[in-house]
Scaffold this motif. Structure first.
Motif, PDB file in Angstrom:
ATOM      1  N   PHE A 244       0.841  -1.191   0.000  1.00  0.00           N
ATOM      2  CA  PHE A 244       0.000   0.000   0.000  1.00  0.00           C
ATOM      3  C   PHE A 244       0.881   1.247   0.000  1.00  0.00           C
ATOM      4  CE2 PHE A 244      -2.453   3.336   1.939  1.00  0.00           C
ATOM      5  CZ  PHE A 244      -3.745   3.113   1.522  1.00  0.00           C
ATOM      6  N   PHE A 245       1.875   1.213   0.894  1.00  0.00           N
ATOM      7  CA  PHE A 245       2.784   2.334   1.044  1.00  0.00           C
ATOM      8  C   PHE A 245       3.445   2.681  -0.298  1.00  0.00           C
ATOM      9  CE2 PHE A 245       7.007   4.031   1.838  1.00  0.00           C
ATOM     10  CZ  PHE A 245       6.766   5.004   2.782  1.00  0.00           C
ATOM     11  N   ASN A 246       3.953   1.663  -0.957  1.00  0.00           N
ATOM     12  CA  ASN A 246       4.667   1.914  -2.209  1.00  0.00           C
ATOM     13  C   ASN A 246       3.754   2.350  -3.336  1.00  0.00           C
ATOM     14  OD1 ASN A 246       7.555   1.393  -1.764  1.00  0.00           O
ATOM     15  ND2 ASN A 246       6.712  -0.513  -0.940  1.00  0.00           N
ATOM     16  N   GLN A 247       2.569   1.780  -3.342  1.00  0.00           N
ATOM     17  CA  GLN A 247       1.617   2.155  -4.379  1.00  0.00           C
ATOM     18  C   GLN A 247       1.277   3.637  -4.284  1.00  0.00           C
ATOM     19  OE1 GLN A 247      -2.465   0.678  -4.396  1.00  0.00           O
ATOM     20  NE2 GLN A 247      -1.825  -0.606  -6.092  1.00  0.00           N
ATOM     21  N   VAL A 248       1.024   4.084  -3.058  1.00  0.00           N
ATOM     22  CA  VAL A 248       0.674   5.490  -2.872  1.00  0.00           C
ATOM     23  C   VAL A 248       1.888   6.376  -3.143  1.00  0.00           C
ATOM     24  CG1 VAL A 248      -0.147   7.196  -1.235  1.00  0.00           C
ATOM     25  CG2 VAL A 248      -1.178   4.927  -1.275  1.00  0.00           C
ATOM     26  N   LEU A 249       3.059   5.889  -2.728  1.00  0.00           N
ATOM     27  CA  LEU A 249       4.284   6.646  -2.969  1.00  0.00           C
ATOM     28  C   LEU A 249       4.457   6.897  -4.462  1.00  0.00           C
ATOM     29  CD1 LEU A 249       6.975   7.664  -1.594  1.00  0.00           C
ATOM     30  CD2 LEU A 249       7.942   5.474  -2.253  1.00  0.00           C
ATOM     31  N   ASN A 250       4.191   5.881  -5.262  1.00  0.00           N
ATOM     32  CA  ASN A 250       4.432   5.998  -6.702  1.00  0.00           C
ATOM     33  C   ASN A 250       3.290   6.656  -7.462  1.00  0.00           C
ATOM     34  OD1 ASN A 250       6.972   4.802  -6.560  1.00  0.00           O
ATOM     35  ND2 ASN A 250       6.033   2.756  -6.518  1.00  0.00           N
ATOM     36  N   ASN A 251       2.059   6.412  -7.027  1.00  0.00           N
ATOM     37  CA  ASN A 251       0.936   6.866  -7.840  1.00  0.00           C
ATOM     38  C   ASN A 251       0.039   7.908  -7.167  1.00  0.00           C
ATOM     39  OD1 ASN A 251       1.677   4.928  -9.795  1.00  0.00           O
ATOM     40  ND2 ASN A 251       0.683   3.363  -8.525  1.00  0.00           N
ATOM     41  N   GLY A 252       0.209   8.061  -5.867  1.00  0.00           N
ATOM     42  CA  GLY A 252      -0.612   9.040  -5.175  1.00  0.00           C
ATOM     43  C   GLY A 252      -1.959   8.498  -4.760  1.00  0.00           C
ATOM     44  N   ARG A 253      -2.371   7.391  -5.379  1.00  0.00           N
ATOM     45  CA  ARG A 253      -3.640   6.797  -4.990  1.00  0.00           C
ATOM     46  C   ARG A 253      -3.485   5.307  -4.814  1.00  0.00           C
ATOM     47  NH1 ARG A 253      -7.975  10.263  -8.669  1.00  0.00           N
ATOM     48  NH2 ARG A 253      -7.284  12.239  -7.812  1.00  0.00           N
ATOM     49  N   ASN A 254      -4.505   4.736  -4.202  1.00  0.00           N
ATOM     50  CA  ASN A 254      -4.463   3.316  -3.935  1.00  0.00           C
ATOM     51  C   ASN A 254      -5.435   2.643  -4.884  1.00  0.00           C
ATOM     52  OD1 ASN A 254      -5.328   0.829  -2.775  1.00  0.00           O
ATOM     53  ND2 ASN A 254      -6.513   1.967  -1.236  1.00  0.00           N
ATOM     54  N   SER A 255      -4.997   1.551  -5.494  1.00  0.00           N
ATOM     55  CA  SER A 255      -5.876   0.814  -6.403  1.00  0.00           C
ATOM     56  C   SER A 255      -6.116  -0.550  -5.788  1.00  0.00           C
ATOM     57  CB  SER A 255      -5.227   0.655  -7.767  1.00  0.00           C
ATOM     58  OG  SER A 255      -4.569   1.858  -8.109  1.00  0.00           O
ATOM     59  N   GLU A 256      -7.357  -0.749  -5.320  1.00  0.00           N
ATOM     60  CA  GLU A 256      -7.641  -1.946  -4.526  1.00  0.00           C
ATOM     61  C   GLU A 256      -7.349  -3.246  -5.271  1.00  0.00           C
ATOM     62  OE1 GLU A 256     -11.576  -0.865  -3.521  1.00  0.00           O
ATOM     63  OE2 GLU A 256     -10.973   0.280  -1.765  1.00  0.00           O
ATOM     64  N   GLY A 257      -7.742  -3.298  -6.540  1.00  0.00           N
ATOM     65  CA  GLY A 257      -7.557  -4.529  -7.321  1.00  0.00           C
ATOM     66  C   GLY A 257      -6.108  -4.970  -7.373  1.00  0.00           C
ATOM     67  N   PRO A 258      -5.278  -4.165  -7.982  1.00  0.00           N
ATOM     68  CA  PRO A 258      -3.873  -4.564  -8.088  1.00  0.00           C
ATOM     69  C   PRO A 258      -3.222  -4.801  -6.725  1.00  0.00           C
ATOM     70  CG  PRO A 258      -4.329  -2.667  -9.487  1.00  0.00           C
ATOM     71  CD  PRO A 258      -5.566  -2.917  -8.693  1.00  0.00           C
ATOM     72  N   LEU A 259      -3.643  -4.019  -5.736  1.00  0.00           N
ATOM     73  CA  LEU A 259      -3.053  -4.145  -4.406  1.00  0.00           C
ATOM     74  C   LEU A 259      -3.273  -5.549  -3.841  1.00  0.00           C
ATOM     75  CD1 LEU A 259      -1.741  -2.509  -2.032  1.00  0.00           C
ATOM     76  CD2 LEU A 259      -4.064  -2.247  -1.166  1.00  0.00           C
ATOM     77  N   LEU A 260      -4.520  -5.996  -3.932  1.00  0.00           N
ATOM     78  CA  LEU A 260      -4.851  -7.298  -3.356  1.00  0.00           C
ATOM     79  C   LEU A 260      -4.197  -8.429  -4.130  1.00  0.00           C
ATOM     80  CD1 LEU A 260      -8.580  -6.690  -2.395  1.00  0.00           C
ATOM     81  CD2 LEU A 260      -6.668  -7.143  -0.837  1.00  0.00           C
ATOM     82  N   ILE A 261      -4.203  -8.300  -5.442  1.00  0.00           N
ATOM     83  CA  ILE A 261      -3.600  -9.357  -6.261  1.00  0.00           C
ATOM     84  C   ILE A 261      -2.131  -9.530  -5.895  1.00  0.00           C
ATOM     85  CG2 ILE A 261      -2.924  -9.966  -8.620  1.00  0.00           C
ATOM     86  CD1 ILE A 261      -5.576  -8.633  -9.514  1.00  0.00           C
ATOM     87  N   LYS A 262      -1.440  -8.398  -5.762  1.00  0.00           N
ATOM     88  CA  LYS A 262      -0.027  -8.428  -5.408  1.00  0.00           C
ATOM     89  C   LYS A 262       0.175  -9.119  -4.071  1.00  0.00           C
ATOM     90  CE  LYS A 262       2.698  -4.634  -7.231  1.00  0.00           C
ATOM     91  NZ  LYS A 262       3.147  -3.277  -6.963  1.00  0.00           N
ATOM     92  N   MET A 263      -0.677  -8.754  -3.146  1.00  0.00           N
ATOM     93  CA  MET A 263      -0.531  -9.301  -1.798  1.00  0.00           C
ATOM     94  C   MET A 263      -0.702 -10.816  -1.793  1.00  0.00           C
ATOM     95  SD  MET A 263      -2.816  -8.761   1.528  1.00  0.00           S
ATOM     96  CE  MET A 263      -4.004  -9.911   0.904  1.00  0.00           C
ATOM     97  N   TYR A 264      -1.765 -11.260  -2.488  1.00  0.00           N
ATOM     98  CA  TYR A 264      -2.021 -12.702  -2.501  1.00  0.00           C
ATOM     99  C   TYR A 264      -0.898 -13.453  -3.197  1.00  0.00           C
ATOM    100  CZ  TYR A 264      -6.727 -11.884  -0.758  1.00  0.00           C
ATOM    101  OH  TYR A 264      -7.781 -11.529   0.013  1.00  0.00           O
ATOM    102  N   LEU A 265      -0.376 -12.867  -4.250  1.00  0.00           N
ATOM    103  CA  LEU A 265       0.711 -13.520  -4.966  1.00  0.00           C
ATOM    104  C   LEU A 265       1.904 -13.744  -4.054  1.00  0.00           C
ATOM    105  CD1 LEU A 265       0.682 -11.861  -8.496  1.00  0.00           C
ATOM    106  CD2 LEU A 265       0.204 -14.246  -7.916  1.00  0.00           C
TER     107      LEU A 265
END
Lengths: 677, 300, 228
Positions: free
Chosen positions: C143-164
């Motif tokens: 989550f931290f890195n996603q927001v750092l890079n994009n400014g917003r959080n994208s639930e879909g990609p976030l969860l997929i990454k986590m599960y992987l």
């Protein structure tokens, strides 16, 4: 500085105290002493480890005699503590005590600063100011006033009753004023008392009767103090006696009027039983109420509401004691001393909503349980839930409203002990499983910890943990239709859900809602929490900052019956000590009018908080009654023509003191500039 | 008065229906708003766990942007419907106010990006706006389809009123109850209003999270609620979308409509279900349609 | 060996004793404690009141998930105060905390327990103590890195990454749910971005420079966690 003020050119003795390390660790005492010796008028300057000790005082006395000192300045602690000591010392050496002045370099300097050189500078500045001030001091004489031997006691709980009986037995007259229709206070509501488990009524009611029948006690119940004026030894007090609509002298408490009331059933919440039962509009609070006099509640009596009642009560009373047209009676009394025993208030459990009081019917406060277990209570001593069944399990939650930043920070001191008592009584009455949920058990006191052990061996559960909530939702079948207490058993480290039939909230003690009004009326102080403030927490626990006003019992802080009784005895002794002395000396720091300057504008009269100023129509000038004046200085500041002066606070004394301070600031500035240059 | 609308990430995805219904209700109540330009994520709970100062600057940037965008208005009101956003913005303001050193760092950093953080904006929850700016009476006047006979269990979740908000009681909040009472509904008295639904754990540690949701749904059914209304996108998602999983795990039937409070309010105001994002729910709240006269179910 | 006291080693149970019943030896030597730990945590945001804890357990009782924790929140506070750093930072408690703030509201001493938990989460990541397969800590990092890079959080990609990264099986399990959401327009695989990404990155960098603290995001633990 040629002012001699009646005893020759000033020869000042200056003494600075180390107070062990209290002052010396933060102030360079020797430097202050050296600095003072350079100041004009200073004949001798010394420093000493403990100025207040006998050798310290003797030092001053010896110097007065040998060096002919006529002004003394001591730099040490607060004048509140030792001004009296040093004044007496000076007087013994033949000097008028008002040639003495004290500088506080402990509370005002060493205890509140962290930089030694700045603290020393400040001590020097205050020293210079004091030395310049005493140049202008004058000899003053104390005045003495007689002490009226009559005593007012406000509040008829166990503390007030004890103090009243003690003083009355010493042959002095007591006015005991109680707000409620009966004396007895909270203790009258209790069933048993810890740790002895003796019946509260059995030990209290004899004392209540003794008060009623004592020839030296005037007992006014259902009455309130409205106004207080005067000063120690000579207070004037106005009291309002609320109408009971029954003539107290005629009523014998036969209660036939109550039976005759057209309300056949009791309908209104009974305050004495914590609203767990009902009473009629005409009632007696409880069987042993003192006085045994009925009273009307005009809020609920039909005749007061519609004037259309058959008034069967009046017909029933063959002593013609009922007077529905009764009006308040106003009394004015003169007393020399006052004891406030106005008590406490139990914490309002609804303010801690997580415990469900007021929401779930079977959540009770501890005071409600006291009534429930009491034979004269709403259930005649049966401990039952609201649906009439005996509870099989009961949870007592400690510290409700206490030790909590959202409620009260203090420990209410009595709740652990009364919870143990209630645990015992509930188990005795119902055989239920009883749980105590506590943060810490606090049972110091004679026989108290032994009592704790006794209750433990009776099989009461003790779970160390503060309950987070009481809920009515069930997670498992055993919780259905029960109240569930959620708590961490901190000694095991496991969260538990304990289903119970009844919850008892051990509510803490808090100051009465109108403690602030009482405080203002009697001109005493309250602590931040709202308890009446004692003059000294250890050494003057029942005195206040207003002479002649004493405090005892729950109004001063949470305490149990033994402590309240002990304080009441102490307050009675303080009062008797004043009465036996016969008179008291007043500080001479009073204000007076310089008649030739007074323009007669009267602006000083309304602002005097002690009503000490009156207007002389003949001379058209204001006059100050020195006996009433407390030396607050309000009129001095307000007088537009500068025609009021106050002893010990004359303009030239104050200006010279300020000048001394400012001169020091000048020196500091010069030094700083020199450094920069 | 004009409000700044700060949607936050979830109102653009799982909480799309929250956004749709909120804005529809805003329009219906003549509440003027502008969406915050180029807003960023508030940081939420996860950011705080990694880097606190950066979490604060993320939130502060949004406040500064709002202050810039409404610089001509007398006061800046930011409406943050997502409870995490709402809580984080409040927390940031409070923390920076209490810690001047951190405030200086954050201010200076924002200054370099051409933003001026004045810390003056008011952070508002839509419930706060509805009750305190519009008022129950005004809302009651506009109700065209009273929620007569509907038993509403209001559910706030944890971060809406805890721990910083002042518009409602932290233990027993009542604003939603007042709102729906004004709309004619019956209010369910229950003690689950602020109990955590476990949403922040459903994605990660589901074994822990599901029982939490189960307790809430079970209790709502037991108290004969027709609908649970939420004010948080995570709660709504969690309580609605995992019902099948919960029933499987606990062998019960917890089927109950869990919708946004703005959706129910919108229905009472007579708005089209589709405008309120009702079509995006997993199950259509047919119970409600049956009761609200004239409303027709809208299927995907 | 450096952390364990010599005494502790010499008292260790031999296998024979272990076989009879499961015995665990529990004793703590002062040399094993981290005395500076409590000050560090107390200094973190809102932690200053933890010294005043009276161990009443209200936090544990109010917590909806405390019964899953290896140490209840109350225990964690005491362990922080006494320097049980390793136990605290490797505990499940810190990562089970759902930030619901019930404890903070109920605490009679005004301790902001949720914020103490945040401080512990940060310490756990920074010191590389966090459970590597725990989805909660991974989610926080991603989550931290996603927001750092994009400014917003994208639930879909976030969860997929986590599960992987943690449990790909879970991704499969939740596929149906994801599809239902996608059909209703409630989730997307697109990464949300703000317009002014550059300036946001600069802003975050600037806070880091200004606060003059060790760059936590560049800690090896975090890099490893965020690399997919």
């Amino acid at each position: 500085m040629s002012n001699t003020n009646g005893n020759g050119l000033p020869k000042i003795g200056f003494y600075v105290c180390h107070c062990g390390h209290n002052i010396a660790s933060m102030v360079d005492v020797e430097e202050v002493q050296k600095f003072a010796s350079t100041l004009p008028g200073v004949k001798i300057s010394r420093d000493y480890k403990y100025m207040c000790s006998d050798p310290g005082q003797e030092l001053i006395q010896k110097d007065i005699k040998e060096l002919g000192l006529n002004r003394i300045v001591v730099a040490s602690c607060s004048p509140l503590l030792h001004e009296h000591t040093f004044r007496v010392a000076a007087e013994k050496a033949g000097l008028n005590p008002y040639y003495f002045h004290m500088v506080n370099i402990r509370e005002n300097v060493s205890w509140v600063h962290t930089d030694k050189s700045s603290a020393t500078q400040k001590a020097k500045a205050l020293t210079r100011a004091a030395i310049q001030r005493v140049f202008f001091h004058k000899p003053l004489e104390k005045k003495s006033v007689p002490v009226n031997p009559d005593v007012l006691i406000v509040g008829g709980g166990i503390a007030g009753i004890t103090a009243a009986l003690t003083i009355a037995n010493a042959g002095k007259h007591v006015y005991l004023v109680e707000r409620e229709p009966t004396i007895g206070g909270h203790m009258a509501m209790f069933d048993k008392t810890f740790p002895t488990l003796d019946c509260a009524a059995c030990i209290l009611t004899p004392k209540m009767s003794a008060v009623k029948s004592h020839p030296n006690i005037t007992m006014w119940t259902y009455s309130e103090v409205e106004k207080v004026s005067g000063f120690v030894g000579n207070y004037k007090v106005n009291i309002k006696r609320k109408p009971r609509y029954v003539i107290e002298e005629l009523c014998v408490g036969c209660m036939e009027c109550i039976d005759a009331c057209i309300y056949k059933e009791a309908k209104y919440p009974d305050e004495f039983n914590q609203k767990l039962s009902k009473r009629k509009p005409i009632y007696i609070p409880f069987p042993q109420a003192t006085p045994q006099v009925v009273l009307f509640d005009p809020e609920t009596c039909i005749d007061f509401k519609s004037h259309r009642c058959k008034k069967t009560c009046i017909e029933a009373c063959d002593r013609e004691a009922i007077d529905l047209k009764q009006v308040p009676e106003y009394k004015e009394i003169n007393v020399g001393t006052v004891i406030l025993t106005t008590g406490f208030k139990p914490y309002d459990a609804e303010l801690s909503p997580q415990y469900g009081y007021g929401k779930y019917p079977n959540v009770y406060t501890s005071l409600e349980i006291e009534r429930l277990v009491n034979a004269s209570g709403p259930t005649s001593g049966e401990v039952v839930t609201k649906d009439g069944n005996k509870p099989k399990s009961v949870g007592i939650i400690h510290c409700v409203g206490s030790r909590d930043q959202k409620a009260h920070k203090w420990c209410s001191k009595v709740c652990c002990m009364y919870s143990l008592k209630l645990a015992h009584l509930i188990k005795e009455h119902t055989g239920a499983e009883v749980y105590n949920f506590y943060i810490d058990m606090r049972t110091p006191g004679k026989g108290y910890d032994e009592f704790y052990e006794k209750i433990m061996t009776e099989g009461v559960h003790f779970v160390r943990g503060r309950v987070s909530e009481v809920t009515d939702w069930a997670l498992v079948p055993e919780e259905e239709n029960k109240l569930t207490i959620r708590v961490e058993d901190t000694l095991i480290g496991v969260v538990r859900r304990v289903p119970v039939d009844m919850v008892v909230l051990a509510v803490g003690l808090e100051p009465r809602a109108d403690a602030g009004d009482i405080r203002r009326m009697f001109n005493i102080s309250c602590s931040n929490e709202g308890w009446f403030l004692e003059r000294h927490p250890k050494l003057a626990p029942v005195s206040t900052f207003t002479d002649g006003i004493f405090i005892a019992g729950g109004c001063q802080g949470p305490k149990d019956i033994p402590d309240s009784v002990a304080q009441a005895g102490a307050a009675a002794a303080e009062v008797l000590s004043l009465i036996c002395a016969g008179s008291i000396e007043l500080e001479p720091n009073t204000a007076s009018i310089i008649e030739k300057f007074c323009s007669g504008c009267k602006s000083c009269i309304p602002i005097c908080p002690y009503s000490a100023i009156s207007f002389n129509d003949g001379t058209q000038k204001a006059v100050i009654n020195e006996a009433l004046c407390k030396g607050c200085g309000t009129c001095v500041a307000a007088c537009p023509s500068g025609s009021i002066i106050q002893n010990l606070f004359e303009d030239e004394q104050i200006f010279s003191e300020i000048d001394g301070l400012l001169k020091f600031a000048d020196i500091e500035l010069e030094e700083m500039e020199a450094e920069h240059a | 008065m004009k409000y700044i609308y700060y949607p936050g990430c979830s109102l653009k995805s799982t909480g799309k229906l929250y956004e749709e219904s909120l804005l529809a209700v805003f329009d219906a109540l003549d509440i003027k708003y502008e969406e915050l330009n180029d807003w960023n994520c508030c940081g939420a709970t996860a950011y705080m766990a990694v880097d606190e100062k950066k979490a604060f600057v993320l939130a502060a940037r949004n406040i500064a942007l709002a202050e810039e965008q409404l610089k001509d208005e007398a006061e800046v009101n930011i409406v943050a419907p997502c409870s995490a956003c709402y809580m984080i913005l409040l927390k940031t303001q409070k923390f920076l106010e209490e810690n001047p050193e951190d405030m200086a760092v954050i201010k200076a950093a924002l200054k370099e990006s051409g933003l001026d953080y004045k810390a003056k904006a008011k952070i508002r929850h839509p419930l706060d706006v509805f009750l305190n700016d519009i008022g129950e009476q005004e809302i009651a006047k506009r109700i065209t389809k009273p929620l007569k006979g509907i038993r509403v269990a209001s559910y706030y979740g944890c971060q809406t009123v805890r721990p910083y908000s002042t518009f409602d009681d932290q233990r027993n909040p009542v604003t939603m109850d007042r709102l729906f009472k004004a709309a004619g509904a019956e209010i369910v008295d229950w003690s689950m209003k602020t109990r955590c639904c476990g949403a922040s754990l459903t994605g990660t540690i589901q074994e822990v999270a599901l029982p939490l949701s189960y307790i809430i749904l079970h209790e709502a059914k037991k108290r004969r609620a027709d609908v649970v209304t939420t004010a948080c996108s995570l709660c709504q998602f969690n309580l609605e979308c995992y019902q099948t999983n919960i029933d499987k795990k606990f062998k019960t039937d917890t089927k109950i409509d869990v919708i946004y409070f703005t959706q129910l309010l919108g229905l009472a105001l007579g708005l089209e279900p589709k405008k309120l994002g009702i079509n995006r729910l997993f199950a259509q709240p047919e119970n409600l349609f049956r009761i609200i006269e004239g409303g027709k179910p809208v299927y995907v | 060996m450096d952390k364990k006291s010599v005494f502790a080693e010499s008292f260790a149970l031999d296998n024979a004793a272990k076989d009879i019943v499961e015995i665990r030896r529990r004793i703590k030597y002062e040399s094993e404690l981290d005395k500076g730990f409590r000050d560090k945590i107390a200094k973190s945001a809102h932690g200053e009141k933890l010294y005043g804890c009276i161990q009443c357990g209200t936090c544990s009782a109010a917590c909806p998930v405390s019964h899953y924790m290896d140490y209840t929140p109350r225990k964690i506070i005491q362990m922080v105060r006494e320097g049980f750093k390793e136990e605290v930072l490797t505990s499940s408690t810190v990562w089970l905390c759902a930030s619901c703030y019930a404890c903070s509201v109920e605490c009679p001493k005004g301790i902001k327990i949720t914020d103490v938990m945040y401080a512990l989460k940060r310490e756990s990541i920074l010191g590389n103590y966090y459970p590597k397969k725990s989805p909660a800590s991974i989610l926080a990092n991603n989550f931290f890195n996603q927001v750092l890079n994009n400014g917003r959080n994208s639930e879909g990609p976030l969860l997929i990454k986590m599960y992987l990264k943690t449990n790909p099986f879970m991704l499969f399990k939740n596929m149906a749910l994801g599809f239902k959401l996608w059909v209703r327009g409630r989730i997307s695989l697109k990464t949300e971005k703000i317009k002014d990404k550059k300036s946001l990155k600069r802003l975050l960098q600037s806070v880091e420079d200004k606060s003059n603290y060790k760059a936590k995001v560049h800690s090896p633990a975090l890099k490893e966690a965020s690399a997919v």
